[in-house]
Design an enzyme around this catalytic site. Sequence first.
Site, PDB file in Angstrom:
ATOM      1  N   ASP A 141     -10.544   5.277   7.627  1.00 36.14           N
ATOM      2  CA  ASP A 141      -9.991   4.413   8.672  1.00 36.14           C
ATOM      3  C   ASP A 141     -10.180   5.015  10.060  1.00 36.14           C
ATOM      4  O   ASP A 141     -10.196   4.293  11.049  1.00 36.14           O
ATOM      5  CB  ASP A 141      -8.498   4.154   8.431  1.00 36.14           C
ATOM      6  CG  ASP A 141      -8.258   2.993   7.468  1.00 36.14           C
ATOM      7  OD1 ASP A 141      -9.135   2.118   7.384  1.00 36.14           O
ATOM      8  OD2 ASP A 141      -7.210   2.978   6.810  1.00 36.14           O
ATOM      9  N   HIS A 191       0.505   8.084   4.904  1.00 34.89           N
ATOM     10  CA  HIS A 191      -0.737   8.013   5.691  1.00 34.89           C
ATOM     11  C   HIS A 191      -0.699   8.901   6.931  1.00 34.89           C
ATOM     12  O   HIS A 191      -1.187   8.534   7.995  1.00 34.89           O
ATOM     13  CB  HIS A 191      -1.056   6.580   6.103  1.00 34.89           C
ATOM     14  CG  HIS A 191      -1.393   5.664   4.964  1.00 34.89           C
ATOM     15  ND1 HIS A 191      -0.601   5.525   3.848  1.00 34.89           N
ATOM     16  CD2 HIS A 191      -2.455   4.848   4.748  1.00 34.89           C
ATOM     17  CE1 HIS A 191      -1.142   4.657   3.024  1.00 34.89           C
ATOM     18  NE2 HIS A 191      -2.281   4.235   3.529  1.00 34.89           N
ATOM     19  N   GLU A 195       6.426  -3.252  14.206  1.00 35.62           N
ATOM     20  CA  GLU A 195       7.148  -2.017  13.908  1.00 35.62           C
ATOM     21  C   GLU A 195       8.286  -1.705  14.873  1.00 35.62           C
ATOM     22  O   GLU A 195       9.336  -1.221  14.425  1.00 35.62           O
ATOM     23  CB  GLU A 195       6.157  -0.846  13.825  1.00 35.62           C
ATOM     24  CG  GLU A 195       5.172  -0.944  12.651  1.00 35.62           C
ATOM     25  CD  GLU A 195       3.965  -1.842  12.899  1.00 35.62           C
ATOM     26  OE1 GLU A 195       3.861  -2.394  14.023  1.00 35.62           O
ATOM     27  OE2 GLU A 195       3.128  -1.994  12.004  1.00 35.62           O
ATOM     28  N   PHE A 246       2.329   4.238  12.807  1.00 36.05           N
ATOM     29  CA  PHE A 246       3.144   3.120  13.300  1.00 36.05           C
ATOM     30  C   PHE A 246       4.632   3.434  13.255  1.00 36.05           C
ATOM     31  O   PHE A 246       5.397   2.915  14.055  1.00 36.05           O
ATOM     32  CB  PHE A 246       2.829   1.851  12.501  1.00 36.05           C
ATOM     33  CG  PHE A 246       1.359   1.529  12.479  1.00 36.05           C
ATOM     34  CD1 PHE A 246       0.637   1.505  13.665  1.00 36.05           C
ATOM     35  CD2 PHE A 246       0.689   1.292  11.294  1.00 36.05           C
ATOM     36  CE1 PHE A 246      -0.729   1.239  13.658  1.00 36.05           C
ATOM     37  CE2 PHE A 246      -0.674   1.026  11.277  1.00 36.05           C
ATOM     38  CZ  PHE A 246      -1.383   0.997  12.460  1.00 36.05           C
ATOM     39  N   ARG A 302      -1.563  10.134   2.411  1.00 32.56           N
ATOM     40  CA  ARG A 302      -2.018   9.063   1.543  1.00 32.56           C
ATOM     41  C   ARG A 302      -2.779   9.622   0.346  1.00 32.56           C
ATOM     42  O   ARG A 302      -2.753   9.070  -0.744  1.00 32.56           O
ATOM     43  CB  ARG A 302      -2.948   8.172   2.350  1.00 32.56           C
ATOM     44  CG  ARG A 302      -3.780   7.230   1.544  1.00 32.56           C
ATOM     45  CD  ARG A 302      -4.985   6.778   2.373  1.00 32.56           C
ATOM     46  NE  ARG A 302      -5.217   5.353   2.218  1.00 32.56           N
ATOM     47  CZ  ARG A 302      -6.072   4.656   2.945  1.00 32.56           C
ATOM     48  NH1 ARG A 302      -6.752   5.241   3.907  1.00 32.56           N
ATOM     49  NH2 ARG A 302      -6.262   3.381   2.731  1.00 32.56           N
ATOM     50  N   SER A 362       0.822  -1.210   0.000  1.00 35.03           N
ATOM     51  CA  SER A 362       0.000   0.000   0.000  1.00 35.03           C
ATOM     52  C   SER A 362       0.856   1.260   0.000  1.00 35.03           C
ATOM     53  O   SER A 362       0.438   2.280  -0.524  1.00 35.03           O
ATOM     54  CB  SER A 362      -1.018  -0.007   1.144  1.00 35.03           C
ATOM     55  OG  SER A 362      -0.411   0.188   2.383  1.00 35.03           O
TER      56      SER A 362
HETATM   57  C1  LIG Z   1       0.462  -2.105  14.512  1.00 36.85           C
HETATM   58  C2  LIG Z   1      -0.182  -2.180  13.175  1.00 36.85           C
HETATM   59  N1  LIG Z   1       0.586  -2.267  12.069  1.00 36.85           N
HETATM   60  C3  LIG Z   1       0.015  -2.313  10.851  1.00 36.85           C
HETATM   61  C4  LIG Z   1      -1.328  -2.265  10.706  1.00 36.85           C
HETATM   62  C5  LIG Z   1      -1.966  -2.272   9.328  1.00 36.85           C
HETATM   63  N2  LIG Z   1      -2.778  -3.496   9.190  1.00 36.85           N
HETATM   64  C6  LIG Z   1      -4.112  -3.478   9.346  1.00 36.85           C
HETATM   65  S1  LIG Z   1      -4.786  -5.005   9.273  1.00 36.85           S
HETATM   66  C7  LIG Z   1      -3.282  -5.721   8.978  1.00 36.85           C
HETATM   67  C8  LIG Z   1      -3.162  -7.191   8.777  1.00 36.85           C
HETATM   68  C9  LIG Z   1      -3.929  -7.955   9.788  1.00 36.85           C
HETATM   69  O1  LIG Z   1      -3.835  -9.311   9.603  1.00 36.85           O
HETATM   70  P1  LIG Z   1      -4.628 -10.287  10.573  1.00 36.85           P
HETATM   71  O2  LIG Z   1      -4.329  -9.938  11.983  1.00 36.85           O
HETATM   72  O3  LIG Z   1      -4.325 -11.668  10.162  1.00 36.85           O
HETATM   73  O4  LIG Z   1      -6.144  -9.882  10.306  1.00 36.85           O
HETATM   74  P2  LIG Z   1      -7.274 -10.694   9.506  1.00 36.85           P
HETATM   75  O5  LIG Z   1      -6.620 -11.616   8.545  1.00 36.85           O
HETATM   76  O6  LIG Z   1      -8.040 -11.431  10.534  1.00 36.85           O
HETATM   77  O7  LIG Z   1      -8.083  -9.639   8.842  1.00 36.85           O
HETATM   78  C10 LIG Z   1      -2.283  -4.750   8.968  1.00 36.85           C
HETATM   79  C11 LIG Z   1      -0.858  -5.008   8.727  1.00 36.85           C
HETATM   80  C12 LIG Z   1      -2.106  -2.168  11.890  1.00 36.85           C
HETATM   81  N3  LIG Z   1      -3.432  -2.078  11.860  1.00 36.85           N
HETATM   82  N4  LIG Z   1      -1.508  -2.140  13.092  1.00 36.85           N
END
Ligand SMILES: Cc1ncc(C[n+]2csc(CCOP(=O)(O)OP(=O)(O)O)c2C)c(N)n1
Lengths: 281, 290
Positions: free
Chosen positions: B91, B83, B32, B57, B141, B11
């Site tokens: 968001d 972002h 992070e 982050f 963004r 992204s």
């Molecule tokens: C600390 C943090 N880093 C990055 C993000 C961006 N982000 C949002 S959802 C996601 C992936 C989530 O994966 P998962 O926990 O497996 O969720 P699911 O597959 O259940 O939707 C990321 C990297 C975030 N929300 N929080």
Amino acid sequence: MVEVSEELIAGLKKKAVTLRKHIIRMTHNAQSGHPGGSMSACDIVTALYFHVLRVDPTNPTWPDRDRFVLSKGHACPVWYAALAERGFFPVEELMTFRKLNSRLQGHPELGTTPGVENAAGAEGQGLSFSVGLALAARMDHKAWRTYCVLGDGEQDVGQTWEAAMAASKYGLDSLTAFIDRNGIQQEGRTEDIMPLEPLAEKWEAFNWHVLTIDGHDFRQIFAAIEEAHRTRGRPTAVIARTVKGKGVSFMENKIKYHGAATSDDELKLALAELEAMEAAI
Amino acid sequence: MVVVGADTTESIKTLDFGKAFPDRLIQLGIAEPNMISVAAGLAAAGKIPFAATYSVFGSAHTYNVIRQNVAYTNLNVKIFCSHAGLTVGPDGATHQINEDIALMRGIPRMTVLVPADGPETAKCVDAAAAMKGPVYCRFSRTNVPTVTSSEDGFAIGKARVVRDGFDLTLIGCGIMVARCLEAAQLLEREKISARVINLSTVKPLDLATIDRAARETGGIVTAEEHTVVHGIGAAVASAIASNHPVPIAMVGVQDVFGESGEAEELLRKYGLTAEKIVEAAHDVVKRRDR
Ligand SMILES: Cc1ncc(C[n+]2csc(CCOP(=O)(O)OP(=O)(O)O)c2C)c(N)n1
Ligand SMILES: [Mg+2]
């Protein structure tokens, strides 16, 4: 726990389809949001909100309620849909999701949405928050329980394991964590981005009671919850094998639908599939 | 040069770097704090690491890791984050960091950059890679109009006068530079001549250019997609207070969290518009002429 009858299961299956339709409509209407992880967690959330949790929609802050914590806050469409269907706020309000001045924020906000129990958005904070809740319940000699839903991507976050250690240190047996093991995070498969396996062994090594189930099978979900209730002196981690985007064929297991809404055409297709599924129950 | 990422490389487009140099994009998952310390280790061993993710982050979430492992150790880590601010949009507040400039400019040794548009972001990358020491660079963004050109000179620590004027000065950073230019046009219709400064380096601050603006125009409005608490408004205010105090007004987020909504809607609701800059300009002129 009550007998798990055929009628109960059929009713829950229907409810889960209703929630999935809400998820698709909400994210389509917003043209943003996270349908994939909302759909993978849908059956777990349905089981909890429509059969397990002692909550009161007319009194969302009832002190003795069970607590549901959504650590993977981006999956809040499934939470909002469940809360609306459970009567915490009008179903029509779901369409304000992610819009200006809405009570349904893009990520959960504590105090704004009736029934929401934690703020989330940055991944990895929910299990620690749940540890705090469970510690408070114990201090106050309360019987309410805490259920936390985490993503498998959230297993990357160091804080998840800080919480895991704290929960087992304090033997928090009123805490149950569901790990939505859909195998996909934001931009790839978990095993490519940051390999998690052997995952059950990790939780075991952190002194949790660990169960692995099919996260779309209501009987297995209830059996896991019952076992968690029976387990003394340790928190329970339920590794729920799920399918990201579950319920809509073209969304299942697709990385894209982690954070992408459906187009107008896809919306029609998705709703048609879900309606056919509902009719077949 | 190496890039470290945290499950957001697609992204924010650092994935393209990974496609060109597959063994130099290091994917660390949703972790992070770990990402920043890994970058610090890479820098200590002679690499030039760019740590890149969403601003919330790459700043607040990892603040003390940056403080200890990057700034205190004075390592050559470049934190480049997209972002930033309200324009993250739907968001919502958890992802709209309006405090990162405040956090980062408070850390000793940190260079803080806020480019106004695409061409200037590219120059920030080059300039950050060419200098030694920690850098934090934040951008938005959302699509932004191009207000600089690739021919414009750029140097870290130099603020650029992008429009001359004599009655007051509008100092903006990031997406607010375009809005300052728009406000200057609106003010021109009222025969108010506004100078516009693109403050793409927030730290170290270009004291000479700011001091000259205070002396020559006698009033300042700052504009930032960020809280007015310890943002560029505060930085400029403390700079002019110790040199040549003039009336100042700050356009920015007024010490509140954002919410879900489309980027433009949010900018309007939270008062980050050309019209608000014009209002602030009137206020400054009124106070000065009183
Ligand atoms: C600390 C943090 N880093 C990055 C993000 C961006 N982000 C949002 S959802 C996601 C992936 C989530 O994966 P998962 O926990 O497996 O969720 P699911 O597959 O259940 O939707 C990321 C990297 C975030 N929300 N929080
Ligand atoms: Mg996942």
